[in-house]
Design an enzyme around this catalytic site. Structure first.
Site, PDB file in Angstrom:
ATOM      1  N   GLU A 102       0.871  -1.183   0.000  1.00 18.84           N
ATOM      2  CA  GLU A 102       0.000   0.000   0.000  1.00 18.84           C
ATOM      3  C   GLU A 102       0.904   1.228   0.000  1.00 18.84           C
ATOM      4  O   GLU A 102       1.086   1.892   1.007  1.00 18.84           O
ATOM      5  CB  GLU A 102      -0.936   0.001   1.215  1.00 18.84           C
ATOM      6  CG  GLU A 102      -2.023   1.054   1.084  1.00 18.84           C
ATOM      7  CD  GLU A 102      -2.884   1.161   2.321  1.00 18.84           C
ATOM      8  OE1 GLU A 102      -3.955   1.775   2.225  1.00 18.84           O
ATOM      9  OE2 GLU A 102      -2.501   0.649   3.387  1.00 18.84           O
ATOM     10  N   ASP A 123      -8.263  -3.458   7.457  1.00 17.32           N
ATOM     11  CA  ASP A 123      -7.263  -2.382   7.487  1.00 17.32           C
ATOM     12  C   ASP A 123      -6.731  -2.205   8.911  1.00 17.32           C
ATOM     13  O   ASP A 123      -6.399  -1.098   9.344  1.00 17.32           O
ATOM     14  CB  ASP A 123      -7.858  -1.074   6.968  1.00 17.32           C
ATOM     15  CG  ASP A 123      -6.801  -0.038   6.582  1.00 17.32           C
ATOM     16  OD1 ASP A 123      -5.634  -0.431   6.372  1.00 17.32           O
ATOM     17  OD2 ASP A 123      -7.133   1.167   6.517  1.00 17.32           O
ATOM     18  N   ALA A 162      -2.512   8.080   6.801  1.00 19.21           N
ATOM     19  CA  ALA A 162      -1.475   7.862   7.809  1.00 19.21           C
ATOM     20  C   ALA A 162      -0.122   7.475   7.195  1.00 19.21           C
ATOM     21  O   ALA A 162       0.777   7.071   7.908  1.00 19.21           O
ATOM     22  CB  ALA A 162      -1.921   6.787   8.787  1.00 19.21           C
ATOM     23  N   ALA A 194      -6.643   6.405  11.129  1.00 20.33           N
ATOM     24  CA  ALA A 194      -5.418   5.658  10.816  1.00 20.33           C
ATOM     25  C   ALA A 194      -5.699   4.166  10.937  1.00 20.33           C
ATOM     26  O   ALA A 194      -5.524   3.557  11.993  1.00 20.33           O
ATOM     27  CB  ALA A 194      -4.287   6.071  11.758  1.00 20.33           C
ATOM     28  N   ARG A 233     -19.846  17.364 -10.812  1.00 15.09           N
ATOM     29  CA  ARG A 233     -19.211  17.612 -12.107  1.00 15.09           C
ATOM     30  C   ARG A 233     -17.905  16.846 -12.277  1.00 15.09           C
ATOM     31  O   ARG A 233     -17.330  16.841 -13.361  1.00 15.09           O
ATOM     32  CB  ARG A 233     -18.973  19.124 -12.287  1.00 15.09           C
ATOM     33  CG  ARG A 233     -20.253  19.900 -12.536  1.00 15.09           C
ATOM     34  CD  ARG A 233     -20.000  21.377 -12.793  1.00 15.09           C
ATOM     35  NE  ARG A 233     -19.473  22.061 -11.620  1.00 15.09           N
ATOM     36  CZ  ARG A 233     -20.232  22.521 -10.625  1.00 15.09           C
ATOM     37  NH1 ARG A 233     -21.556  22.362 -10.666  1.00 15.09           N
ATOM     38  NH2 ARG A 233     -19.693  23.148  -9.598  1.00 15.09           N
TER      39      ARG A 233
END
Length: 381
Positions: free
Chosen positions: A122, A267, A133, A302, A220
């Site tokens: 990641e 996560d 974080a 985080a 938009r």
């Protein structure tokens, strides 16, 4: 050989009441609806048996991160295993090139030993506008020589990488990773709708924690989330803790994409399982208050403190209490993430698949966990 009979068994996409599963060695050899064909070795008529959870995005737990030493990696994996995660994709934060390679080397060995199922990078090729974080000072463009070195060091253990497609060089990076068999995800990005569609056309097939750490929807400029949700070949991750994404939006995502395209992830950080307090995530101080982790002194979330069994219960709760809702939760916590990662022998209770399963009580609390045919949490313990 072990024969398990239970009040409810999730076999493929069916909820069987009752049902049974038979394992031999590391594999499932048979399963079916109704009473078991002989007296069961493990008989749990008041329990629910589901495939082992597949967490494709998790950073640590029980005070340990996956970017730490081998003992810490094992401790984090064992913690999540006790909560039903039989397949862990160890996710790494943005780091310097030297530290990134050192951690990849350590995790590649942990992958070979079966402690984790692979590595998810990641970063460091993310957007400073939505870095969360991650260490802003270590973000960089995906240079071909670094990518080649990381892939060589990983020696086949790198299964997924998250990129911000607006960064220079990302189109070539997507192709390089895809050629190496690595799943490419779009995330931590300020990409436009069009840039995201181009990344998907180039081979990106996952949206990293959709809606979190990405350009928001605008009338938009729809941004990346809509582009990811529209494409049938894209699996979208969602952190289903009720904090990262509002439950109403979670339902909308599931309605739009379907459980076959939604992967529930934790996560989770090292703070998972430790309660409230102060921690560090890489170079950043983290405060956990009421179970929510934030960068110290900010409102920036985080990661999470969740476990997959907790999120499985949350996913079931998003439904209407029907067998279809239970089957959808099974798909989002096991079948879909396994398919998204190309793990063809995982995520289902099916003959020939790995014998990974979780036994849950009536309240969907973990009672037992089997990984590769071995009880890692014993029934009745």
């Amino acid at each position: 050989m072990t024969l398990i009979g239970a009040g409810i068994v999730a076999i493929d996409d069916r909820i069987c009441r009752p049902g049974w599963v038979q394992t031999s060695g590391r594999q499932i050899v048979a399963c079916g609806p109704g009473p078991p064909p002989r007296p069961a070795d493990v008989n749990v008529p008041d329990a629910v048996v589901v495939p082992g959870f597949v967490d494709m995005h998790v950073h640590g737990g029980a005070g340990a991160f996956y970017h730490d030493d081998p003992a810490a990696i094992a401790r984090a994996a064992a913690f999540h295993l006790r909560h039903g995660t039989t397949t862990t994709m160890a996710s790494l934060l943005t780091a310097s090139r030297q530290n990134l390679l050192a951690t990849v080397r350590t995790l590649a060995e942990a992958t070979r030993q079966g402690v984790v199922a692979g590595i998810h990078l990641e970063g460091p090729w993310l957007s400073p506008a939505h870095c969360g974080a991650h260490d802003r000072g270590q973000l960089r463009d995906p240079e071909p020589d670094e990518i080649d070195t990381v892939l060589t060091t990983g020696d086949g253990a790198i299964r997924m990488v998250t990129l911000a497609p607006e960064r220079p060089g990302c189109a070539a990076a997507i192709k390089r990773f895809r050629d190496a068999g690595v799943v490419v995800a779009v995330g931590h990005t300020d990409a436009t709708y069009e840039q995201t569609r181009r990344a998907i056309s180039a081979g990106a097939t996952v949206g990293t924690h959709v809606f979190n750490a990405m350009r928001p929807l605008h009338q938009r400029e729809p941004g990346p989330a809509l582009a990811l949700l529209q494409e049938e070949q894209v699996t979208v991750e969602i952190i289903a803790d009720g904090v990262h994404v509002h439950p109403a939006l979670m339902r909308a995502v599931i309605d739009a994409a379907g459980p076959a395209r939604v992967a529930v992830i934790t996560d989770a950080t090292a703070a998972a399982g430790l309660g409230d307090g102060s921690f560090r995530w890489g170079a950043l101080p983290i405060d956990v208050v009421s179970g929510v982790a934030r960068v110290h002194g900010t409102a920036t979330i985080a990661g999470s403190t969740s476990t997959m069994d907790q999120l499985f219960r949350a996913a079931v709760g998003l439904g209407d209490g029907s067998d279809a809702a239970l089957a959808a939760a099974v798909r989002m916590t096991a079948t879909t993430p396994a398919r998204a990662l190309g793990l063809d022998n995982l995520g289902r209770l099916h003959p020939g698949f790995d014998a990974n399963l979780v036994v849950l009580d009536r309240d969907l609390q973990v009672r037992a966990v089997m990984a590769n045919g071995e009880w890692r949490v014993q029934p009745g313990s």
